[in-house]
Write an enzyme that holds these catalytic residues in place. Structure first.
Site, PDB file in Angstrom:
ATOM      1  N   GLY A   1       0.845  -1.190   0.000  1.00 51.55           N
ATOM      2  CA  GLY A   1       0.000   0.000   0.000  1.00 51.55           C
ATOM      3  C   GLY A   1       0.878   1.235   0.000  1.00 51.55           C
ATOM      4  O   GLY A   1       2.052   1.159   0.401  1.00 51.55           O
TER       5      GLY A   1
ATOM      6  N   CYS B   1       6.539   0.032   7.344  1.00 48.58           N
ATOM      7  CA  CYS B   1       6.111   1.156   6.512  1.00 48.58           C
ATOM      8  C   CYS B   1       7.286   1.568   5.630  1.00 48.58           C
ATOM      9  O   CYS B   1       8.412   1.655   6.110  1.00 48.58           O
ATOM     10  CB  CYS B   1       5.685   2.315   7.403  1.00 48.58           C
ATOM     11  SG  CYS B   1       5.159   3.759   6.490  1.00 48.58           S
ATOM     12  N   LEU B   2       7.019   1.804   4.354  1.00 50.25           N
ATOM     13  CA  LEU B   2       8.096   2.190   3.429  1.00 50.25           C
ATOM     14  C   LEU B   2       8.719   3.524   3.837  1.00 50.25           C
ATOM     15  O   LEU B   2       9.855   3.803   3.475  1.00 50.25           O
ATOM     16  CB  LEU B   2       7.568   2.261   1.993  1.00 50.25           C
ATOM     17  CG  LEU B   2       7.129   0.916   1.385  1.00 50.25           C
ATOM     18  CD1 LEU B   2       6.476   1.128   0.027  1.00 50.25           C
ATOM     19  CD2 LEU B   2       8.311  -0.042   1.258  1.00 50.25           C
TER      20      LEU B   2
ATOM     21  N   HIS C   1      -4.120   1.569   7.397  1.00 42.65           N
ATOM     22  CA  HIS C   1      -2.752   2.098   7.498  1.00 42.65           C
ATOM     23  C   HIS C   1      -2.602   3.328   6.586  1.00 42.65           C
ATOM     24  O   HIS C   1      -2.060   4.354   7.001  1.00 42.65           O
ATOM     25  CB  HIS C   1      -1.766   0.984   7.111  1.00 42.65           C
ATOM     26  CG  HIS C   1      -0.312   1.362   7.128  1.00 42.65           C
ATOM     27  ND1 HIS C   1       0.601   0.806   7.994  1.00 42.65           N
ATOM     28  CD2 HIS C   1       0.390   2.231   6.366  1.00 42.65           C
ATOM     29  CE1 HIS C   1       1.799   1.326   7.772  1.00 42.65           C
ATOM     30  NE2 HIS C   1       1.711   2.195   6.772  1.00 42.65           N
ATOM     31  N   GLU C   2      -3.123   3.228   5.334  1.00 47.62           N
ATOM     32  CA  GLU C   2      -2.949   4.332   4.373  1.00 47.62           C
ATOM     33  C   GLU C   2      -3.853   5.529   4.705  1.00 47.62           C
ATOM     34  O   GLU C   2      -3.446   6.671   4.527  1.00 47.62           O
ATOM     35  CB  GLU C   2      -3.200   3.847   2.937  1.00 47.62           C
ATOM     36  CG  GLU C   2      -2.372   2.640   2.490  1.00 47.62           C
ATOM     37  CD  GLU C   2      -0.877   2.742   2.769  1.00 47.62           C
ATOM     38  OE1 GLU C   2      -0.357   3.884   2.856  1.00 47.62           O
ATOM     39  OE2 GLU C   2      -0.227   1.697   2.936  1.00 47.62           O
TER      40      GLU C   2
ATOM     41  N   HIS D   1      -2.088   7.534   7.101  1.00 43.20           N
ATOM     42  CA  HIS D   1      -1.090   8.405   6.458  1.00 43.20           C
ATOM     43  C   HIS D   1      -1.733   9.711   5.996  1.00 43.20           C
ATOM     44  O   HIS D   1      -1.146  10.786   6.137  1.00 43.20           O
ATOM     45  CB  HIS D   1      -0.483   7.703   5.228  1.00 43.20           C
ATOM     46  CG  HIS D   1       0.731   6.875   5.532  1.00 43.20           C
ATOM     47  ND1 HIS D   1       1.855   7.387   6.115  1.00 43.20           N
ATOM     48  CD2 HIS D   1       0.998   5.549   5.300  1.00 43.20           C
ATOM     49  CE1 HIS D   1       2.766   6.426   6.243  1.00 43.20           C
ATOM     50  NE2 HIS D   1       2.273   5.299   5.758  1.00 43.20           N
TER      51      HIS D   1
ATOM     52  N   GLN E   1       3.487   9.933   1.004  1.00 45.61           N
ATOM     53  CA  GLN E   1       4.735   9.165   0.981  1.00 45.61           C
ATOM     54  C   GLN E   1       5.543   9.387  -0.290  1.00 45.61           C
ATOM     55  O   GLN E   1       6.701   8.991  -0.365  1.00 45.61           O
ATOM     56  CB  GLN E   1       4.430   7.658   1.127  1.00 45.61           C
ATOM     57  CG  GLN E   1       3.879   7.296   2.486  1.00 45.61           C
ATOM     58  CD  GLN E   1       3.665   5.805   2.597  1.00 45.61           C
ATOM     59  OE1 GLN E   1       2.644   5.282   2.173  1.00 45.61           O
ATOM     60  NE2 GLN E   1       4.647   5.111   3.128  1.00 45.61           N
TER      61      GLN E   1
HETATM   62 ZN    ZN Z   1       3.106   3.394   5.711  1.00 49.86          ZN
END
Ligand code: ZN
Length: 457
Positions: A45, A96-97, A138-139, A142, A50
């Site tokens: 995701g 998380c990236l 999660h997104e 963000h 991000q």
């Molecule tokens: Zn993340």
């Protein structure tokens, strides 16, 4: 096109994103670039902040593979709103990236209903379940400037360790966003430096460097015969109940934790032991495995019981022992592996995913203490045993022999066509040297040593 991913502490990750007024061709292209970026980074995701855009856009997807992980339908969603969350929650390890290298167990709703605009700009409502529901939550976080690390329940950990074997594990716990190391317990400083200076354990040095509270009780036994020492144990017990740990972790500490100390942990007491338990219980599992010519060993994380190294096992990994590896080298290698294993075992525990199994008591073996008195080389043994002895004693206490009254330590040796090939030599007070250096500086010792090693060829 793979886009660069924004990492913490970039403030855009903490900013609420703006809604999209109209789904334009430019935004749809951006969404596809985000999907490409996500896949290229092994993510499942990605949210627009991000990649540096403060707009309400998320993408998700995971193609079905033979991997046991469930798949996620390809999702592009503008202005997502979660309108319903299931009461049922699940716990899973997330990463998380934008926060490379960190993981943690997050509890989220097992299913969510989400509305938003799709890639065609149409208003849609979907019900997501399992991993899909988790990624969307999660997104959406963000898009609100929230990171998974904000959602972690924290656990308090007391760490007990003395030798350098435990250092990577302690460092891993300190770095982990879900664990607060509230105390480090290590053996008292020991005299042994030049001029009888006191030597701090590697764990104490690591704790000092990281500003951790340190305790060094000389005993944990509150009923110790020596009243002063008993008082010290009582004081420590008082501190310990004050920090009220969830977990206590032990890695080559040097003392057994008595039951009242074990009872303080709210969740569990874990011990890292570098052997394939129930084999090689006790203080010298790595050295003993090499001494006995084992070609494989392992690392176990187990629950502690009052009896030494006998508790149920939570995780066990096997590792090869390399033919010329010394105890020092193997310790360093297993210490790193043990740190990773400890963290994933703790995460599994928190996520209620641990599987424990009992040790087979009938197969238990015990290791003896290894000290200078055990280190003398018996040249009458077969070459293989001599080489194993040298590897097992290196670097400490150091296998030794005496030549014309001079103590000579051998730190490295290997077998070559059944014969002993000596490597590093140490004459106490000097720097370690090669056989060539020895030949140049100490010709007589060199000749004697070669003779001893060759006799068995
Ligand atoms: Zn993340």
């Amino acid at each position: 096109m793979k886009l660069p991913i924004v990492k913490i502490p970039d403030p855009i990750l903490r900013t609420k994103s703006l809604p999209v007024k109209k789904v334009t061709a430019e935004l749809v292209l951006l969404a596809h670039h985000m999907l490409e970026t996500m896949r290229a980074s092994n993510g499942i995701g990605l949210a627009a902040p991000q990649i540096g855009r403060s707009i309400q856009l998320l993408v998700a997807g995971l193609s079905p593979t033979d991997d046991e992980r469930e798949s996620i339908p390809e999702t592009i969603l503008f202005n997502p709103r979660i309108t319903k969350r299931s009461k049922l929650k699940t716990k899973l390890i997330e990463g998380c990236l934008s926060i490379p290298g960190l993981t943690g167990v997050v509890e989220r709703s097992a299913a969510v209903t989400v509305t938003g605009l799709n890639a065609q700009g149409k208003s849609i409502t979907m019900v997501a379940e399992g991993l899909h529901a988790r990624v969307i939550q999660h997104e959406v976080d963000h898009l609100n400037g929230v990171l998974f690390t904000d959602r972690l329940v924290k656990y308090r950990v007391v760490f007990y360790g003395t030798s350098d074997f435990g250092q990577p594990a302690l460092e891993g716990l300190i770095k982990h966003p879900q664990f607060d190391v509230v105390a480090v317990v290590t053996e008292t400083d020991k005299p042994g430096g030049r001029g009888h200076r006191l030597i701090e354990s590697p764990i104490k040095q690591c704790a000092v460097k990281n500003g951790m509270p340190i305790y060094q009780p000389s005993t944990l036994n509150t009923n110790h015969k020596d009243g002063w020492r008993a008082a010290e144990a009582v004081e420590f017990a008082h501190h310990l109940s004050g920090v009220s740990p969830d977990f206590q972790v032990v890695a080559s500490y040097g003392k057994i934790l008595p039951q009242p100390v074990l009872d303080v942990a709210a969740k569990a007491n874990l011990n890292i032991h570098p052997s394939l338990l129930p084999k090689y219980r006790g203080a010298t599992p790595i050295q003993s495995a090499i001494l006995h010519g084992e070609t494989k060993t392992g690392v176990c994380v187990m629950q502690m019981s009052a009896e030494m190294d006998a508790g149920p096992i939570l995780s066990m990994y096997e590792y090869m022992i390399l033919a010329s590896e010394t105890a020092g080298e193997l310790t360093a290698r297993l210490a790193k592996a043990a740190a990773t294993q400890l963290i994933s075992t703790l995460e599994d525990w928190i996520a209620d995913k641990t599987d424990t199994w009992m040790q087979d008591e009938t197969k238990a073996t015990y290791t003896a203490k290894i000290g200078p008195e055990t280190a003398r080389i018996d040249w009458l043994l077969p070459p293989k045993n001599i080489v194993n002895h040298i590897r097992a004693m290196s670097p400490k206490p150091g296998a030794y022999t005496e030549i014309n009254g001079q103590m000579v330590k051998i730190l490295r040796a290997q077998l070559s066509d059944g014969a002993i090939m000596l490597g590093e030599i140490l004459i106490p007070g000097k720097k370690p040297m090669s056989m060539t250096d020895l030949k140049n500086g100490y010709r007589t010792i060199h000749t004697h040593l070669k003779g001893l090693a060759q006799k068995k060829a």
